[in-house]
Motif scaffolding. Structure first.
Motif, mmCIF file in Angstrom:
data_model
loop_
_atom_site.group_PDB
_atom_site.id
_atom_site.type_symbol
_atom_site.label_atom_id
_atom_site.label_comp_id
_atom_site.label_asym_id
_atom_site.label_seq_id
_atom_site.Cartn_x
_atom_site.Cartn_y
_atom_site.Cartn_z
ATOM 1 N N ALA A 79 1.189 -1.272 -0.122
ATOM 2 C CA ALA A 79 -0.045 0.140 0.369
ATOM 3 C C ALA A 79 1.058 1.436 0.579
ATOM 4 O O ALA A 79 0.652 1.903 -0.506
ATOM 5 N N GLU A 80 2.358 0.799 0.863
ATOM 6 C CA GLU A 80 3.226 2.235 0.605
ATOM 7 C C GLU A 80 4.390 1.899 1.457
ATOM 8 O O GLU A 80 4.693 0.660 1.951
ATOM 9 N N HIS A 81 5.345 3.066 0.722
ATOM 10 C CA HIS A 81 6.568 2.395 0.880
ATOM 11 C C HIS A 81 7.569 2.764 2.216
ATOM 12 O O HIS A 81 8.607 3.406 1.839
ATOM 13 N N THR A 82 6.954 2.872 2.888
ATOM 14 C CA THR A 82 7.514 3.563 4.198
ATOM 15 C C THR A 82 8.630 2.731 4.373
ATOM 16 O O THR A 82 8.048 1.194 3.763
ATOM 17 N N GLU A 83 9.514 3.098 5.244
ATOM 18 C CA GLU A 83 10.571 2.653 5.442
ATOM 19 C C GLU A 83 10.182 1.349 7.228
ATOM 20 O O GLU A 83 10.796 0.256 7.173
ATOM 21 N N ALA A 84 8.851 1.602 7.961
ATOM 22 C CA ALA A 84 8.739 0.869 9.100
ATOM 23 C C ALA A 84 7.690 -0.145 7.926
ATOM 24 O O ALA A 84 7.826 -1.572 8.503
ATOM 25 N N LEU A 85 7.079 0.116 7.256
ATOM 26 C CA LEU A 85 6.448 -0.758 6.610
ATOM 27 C C LEU A 85 7.212 -2.324 5.696
ATOM 28 O O LEU A 85 6.572 -3.880 6.128
ATOM 29 N N VAL A 86 7.915 -1.409 5.156
ATOM 30 C CA VAL A 86 8.786 -2.684 4.353
ATOM 31 C C VAL A 86 9.696 -3.470 5.168
ATOM 32 O O VAL A 86 9.814 -4.304 4.857
ATOM 33 N N ARG A 87 9.996 -2.803 6.260
ATOM 34 C CA ARG A 87 10.445 -3.019 7.103
ATOM 35 C C ARG A 87 10.035 -4.833 7.760
ATOM 36 O O ARG A 87 10.924 -5.609 7.823
ATOM 37 N N ARG A 88 8.717 -4.150 8.197
ATOM 38 C CA ARG A 88 8.011 -4.821 8.544
ATOM 39 C C ARG A 88 7.023 -6.629 8.112
ATOM 40 O O ARG A 88 7.445 -7.358 8.292
ATOM 41 N N PHE A 89 7.150 -5.436 6.152
ATOM 42 C CA PHE A 89 7.041 -6.549 5.222
ATOM 43 C C PHE A 89 7.548 -8.013 4.974
ATOM 44 O O PHE A 89 7.725 -9.231 5.258
ATOM 45 N N GLU A 90 9.201 -7.579 5.415
ATOM 46 C CA GLU A 90 10.828 -8.042 4.858
ATOM 47 C C GLU A 90 10.966 -8.923 5.790
ATOM 48 O O GLU A 90 11.042 -10.276 5.612
ATOM 49 N N GLN A 91 10.722 -8.410 7.461
ATOM 50 C CA GLN A 91 10.408 -9.868 8.676
ATOM 51 C C GLN A 91 9.407 -10.174 8.310
ATOM 52 O O GLN A 91 9.647 -11.627 8.830
ATOM 53 N N ALA A 92 8.260 -10.437 8.266
ATOM 54 C CA ALA A 92 7.173 -11.333 8.002
ATOM 55 C C ALA A 92 7.620 -12.529 6.770
ATOM 56 O O ALA A 92 7.864 -13.314 6.704
ATOM 57 N N VAL A 93 8.452 -12.260 6.291
ATOM 58 C CA VAL A 93 8.408 -13.044 5.021
ATOM 59 C C VAL A 93 9.885 -13.592 5.520
ATOM 60 O O VAL A 93 9.373 -14.900 4.861
ATOM 61 N N ALA A 94 10.745 -13.202 5.997
ATOM 62 C CA ALA A 94 11.530 -13.740 6.419
ATOM 63 C C ALA A 94 10.687 -14.978 7.728
ATOM 64 O O ALA A 94 11.771 -15.955 7.074
ATOM 65 N N ALA A 95 10.515 -14.744 7.860
ATOM 66 C CA ALA A 95 9.329 -16.111 9.036
ATOM 67 C C ALA A 95 8.823 -16.543 8.498
ATOM 68 O O ALA A 95 8.892 -17.991 9.301
ATOM 69 N N SER A 96 8.747 -16.260 7.243
ATOM 70 C CA SER A 96 7.699 -17.465 6.707
ATOM 71 C C SER A 96 8.592 -18.875 6.075
ATOM 72 O O SER A 96 8.828 -18.585 4.981
ATOM 73 N N PRO A 97 8.477 -19.936 6.412
ATOM 74 C CA PRO A 97 9.041 -21.061 5.659
ATOM 75 C C PRO A 97 8.866 -21.465 4.174
ATOM 76 O O PRO A 97 9.955 -21.862 3.371
ATOM 77 N N GLN A 98 7.701 -21.255 4.076
ATOM 78 C CA GLN A 98 6.829 -21.507 2.732
ATOM 79 C C GLN A 98 7.446 -21.157 1.906
ATOM 80 O O GLN A 98 7.535 -20.808 0.593
ATOM 81 N N ILE A 99 7.831 -18.958 2.047
ATOM 82 C CA ILE A 99 8.077 -18.573 1.018
ATOM 83 C C ILE A 99 10.107 -18.666 1.112
ATOM 84 O O ILE A 99 10.946 -18.187 2.252
ATOM 85 N N VAL A 100 10.159 -18.839 0.242
ATOM 86 C CA VAL A 100 11.788 -19.586 -0.273
ATOM 87 C C VAL A 100 11.981 -18.793 -0.366
ATOM 88 O O VAL A 100 14.294 -18.165 -0.541
#
Length: 173
Positions: A79-100
């Motif tokens: 939705a937006e590209h703020t530093e905080a949102l991007v960081r939260r998105f990337e941390q959530a992706v890193a925590a998901s084992p199905q997303i390789v």
């Protein structure tokens, strides 16, 4: 050449080519293949590990033989590209084992994800439980992979012309 690239001579490049071909080789086998004695070969390997050129060693696993039969390429937009949102998105992706794999991209999608799951039912669950809940995601487009045409983890290490032929010849043995 990027400013982060490390200059490697022909011996170091040949060592990398050998390690990518088979990381279980002994230092002596690598040294013999590239034309060095084992001590300088070992030192070069240790230097490349210390500098981050070699990030680790791993086994390549056949995904289908371990039940990961469905490969999905997912395009996601935020939705937006703020530093905080991007960081939260990337941390959530890193925590998901199905997303390789996750790539931040230009073009139609903000991110391209590679997802591995057992089957279409498991992917539907992954969509609802994980991907749709990633922070800031407004749009998701999925492409089911029918067949992998090429899947090569080895980097195309460029060797001087004569050296490349020598490495190829050794691979045929």
């Amino acid at each position: 050449m990027s400013e982060n690239a490390i200059l490697l001579d022909r011996y170091s490049r040949a060592i990398l080519a050998e390690l990518q071909r088979d990381s279980r080789l002994t230092v002596q086998q690598i040294a013999d293949a590239v034309g060095l004695s084992s001590t300088p070969c070992w030192k070069r390997i240790k230097d490349m590990e210390a500098s981050g050129v070699i990030r680790g060693y791993t086994a390549r696993v056949d995904r289908e033989k371990v039940g990961l039969n469905l490969l999905v390429v997912v395009e996601a937009n935020l939705a937006e590209h703020t530093e905080a949102l991007v960081r939260r998105f990337e941390q959530a992706v890193a925590a998901s084992p199905q997303i390789v794999r996750c790539l931040s991209t230009t073009g139609q999608a903000d991110y391209i994800l590679t997802v591995l799951v057992e089957d279409i039912k498991a992917y539907e669950q992954c969509l609802h439980d994980t991907i749709f809940k990633l922070p800031g995601v407004t749009h998701v487009r999925s492409s089911i992979v029918l067949r992998e045409v090429k899947s090569d983890a080895a980097l195309p290490i460029v060797l001087p012309a004569g050296e490349a032929l020598a490495v190829k010849r050794r691979m045929r043995r």
